[in-house]
Scaffold this motif. Structure first.
Motif: not given
Length: 516
Positions: A262-266, A255-257, A191-197, A122-136
């Motif tokens: 927003x993607x950080x909630x995942x 996707x629901x979350x 999410x904190x790390x992604x926003x830092x860089x 669960x904790x591993x694959x959430x990035x494979x979904x969240x990466x789509x809005x994150x990359x945008x």
């Protein structure tokens, strides 16, 4: 005659009464004892109903309510019929122990390991979904996405062998508990790390890999001590199906979350679930049956007499381990297997989005089907493997059959992806590919305990290191291939490695113990 007797204590006589009949249940609490006497029958029969409590259990003394079986009962019917009638005639003597305390403790351990693997994926694959809005949001190109996806494996690689050594020497309970805490914290910090860089995100993802890297060696160590050989394939299949169902859960809820919060909630929601598991693990789990003070004597005897791994490891005979061809067959096969598996794990939502033109929700929902297929196939394969072994087929033959299905099945269905013309057929090919892949849980993933039960944690760490390298190189290489080629090229590489693995496995693997 009726009285209360001391049935067991540390000072029990060397020749206790002989048990000749018990009720057919996991935790017999009523038995018939034959005690030699000077009577005409040469013995007397007593019905014993155990009414142990927690306090008595800690004192290691078990008391029983004892009733003499009358001579008239013995004389009026055949001996066996008398025993059966006496054992079933008085339901008022049933034990007051709750059903959850009678549930086999070894399967409690298996279920908790299953839950940890559920959280792991669960904790591993959430990035494979969240990466789509994150990359945008952060303007990441495919190469950067591949770098982020592969950074998880940097840490995962570091703790494979170390986790195996730690588990084999210290015990699997502490190691697996550490892993879940570590990766749960890293998930929450993502999410904190992604926003830092980008550098911070890469470090946190690597830290998450460190925690998840110890999970498989620790689990393998625990099950080698808790699960009898005859239940090995089924138990491992159930635990590994937790990974598949974790993927299903993560892909279904992410996707629901994301749409709602927003993607950080995942990352926040999934990471926090680890605290619930850790509380149960600390309270219920033990590294071996010998460490569990509340384990019932009947189950302990079953486990100890049927498990090969008994003595703790003090030193690791690295030279001896690495000199065995079956060990290298495991290493090479694990690499070939994980190349295709990790590519599908991390890139499947992107494939559905870019090639099949599914949106975010559709991509995640269609990704669920292959993982559900894997969960079903893993348990089916485990049942088939244990059945074949119980019917006399050699463990070596069973492992080769199951792993050949795990290699050749995915290879065949991936080759069909370039020939299908509809999204539905593409999803079906993916599902069949991963469904046959799951038979590997009764092949190479069960083989570590076959060939080296005492060093199963170390050996899994060693072979999974090769598997992680496949994840690192395969995930990053996929991003590079997609920039310069196509998805067909990605699948051709996976198919080639599946075929190499099939040849190596069938030539050099064995199901016999090669290391004491």
């Amino acid at each position: 005659m009726s009285f209360r007797a001391l049935l067991f204590s540390p000072n029990f006589p060397k020749s206790p009464p002989e048990t000749i009949s018990t009720r057919n249940r996991p935790n017999p609490t009523r038995s018939l004892f034959r005690v030699p006497t000077n009577s005409p029958h040469g013995c007397r029969l007593f019905r014993v109903s155990v009414t142990e409590g927690r306090r008595r259990r800690r004192s290691r003394k078990v008391y029983a309510d004892v009733r003499d079986i009358l001579d008239s009962v013995r004389d009026s019917v055949e001996f066996k019929d008398a025993l059966d009638d006496a054992a079933s005639s008085e339901d008022d003597l049933d034990s007051t122990i709750p059903w959850w305390e009678q549930f086999p403790k070894r399967w409690v351990i298996v279920i908790l390991c299953f839950a940890s693997f559920l959280l792991c994926n669960m904790d591993r694959v959430n990035m494979s979904i969240a990466i789509l809005p994150m990359s945008a949001e952060f303007n990441w190109n495919p190469a950067t996405v591949g770098l982020i996806q592969s950074s998880f494996f940097w840490g995962y690689l570091l703790t494979q062998i170390a986790g195996g050594i730690w588990a084999d020497t210290v015990g699997g309970k502490s190691v697996l508990g550490f892993g879940v805490v570590w990766w749960s914290v890293a998930t929450v910090l993502t999410p904190v790390a992604a926003k830092l860089g980008l550098p911070f995100l890469l470090v946190v993802r690597a830290f998450m890999g460190i925690g998840e890297g110890v999970a498989m060696p620790a689990m393998n160590n625990i099950l080698s001590k808790w699960v009898p050989v005859a239940e090995r394939s089924r138990s491992l299949a159930l635990v590994y199906s937790g990974m598949y169902l974790g993927s299903v859960t993560g892909l279904a809820f992410s996707p629901f979350l994301i749409h709602q919060y927003g993607w950080p909630s995942v990352f926040y929601s999934f990471g926090s679930l680890g605290t619930v598991w850790v509380a149960l693990w600390i309270n219920k789990a033990y590294s071996s049956p010998n460490d569990d003070p509340q384990l019932r004597p009947q189950e302990k005897k079953l486990i100890v007499s049927n498990c090969i791994s008994k003595q703790p490891v003090k030193t690791i005979p690295w030279k001896l381990i690495l000199s065995k061809p079956p060990v290298w067959a495991l290493i090479v096969s694990h690499f070939c297997h994980n190349w295709g598996t990790f590519i599908l794990l991390t890139w499947m939502p992107t494939y559905y989005n870019q090639v099949l033109k599914f949106n975010l929700t559709e991509s995640s929902l269609f990704c669920v089907l292959p993982w559900l297929t894997m969960a079903f196939s893993a348990n089916l394969g485990g049942w088939i493997a244990d059945t074949l072994v119980s019917r006399g087929l050699s463990v070596t033959t069973v492992r080769k059959i199951m792993q050949s299905i795990g290699f050749l099945g995915p290879a065949f269905f991936l080759t069909q992806l370039s020939h299908v013309n509809s999204p539905a057929m593409a999803v079906l090919c993916m599902a069949c590919s991963q469904g046959t892949d799951a038979f590997s849980q009764s092949g190479l993933y069960s083989n570590h305990q076959d060939i080296a039960p005492r060093y199963s944690g170390v050996l899994l760490g060693l072979s999974n290191t090769a598997g992680v390298l496949a994840g690192v190189f395969g995930t990053a290489a996929t991003g590079y291939i997609l920039q310069h080629g196509s998805w067909d090229d990605v699948f051709k590489v996976s198919v080639g490695l599946y075929l190499v693995g099939t040849v190596v496995w069938n030539l050099f693997s064995t199901g016999e113990k090669i290391l004491d």
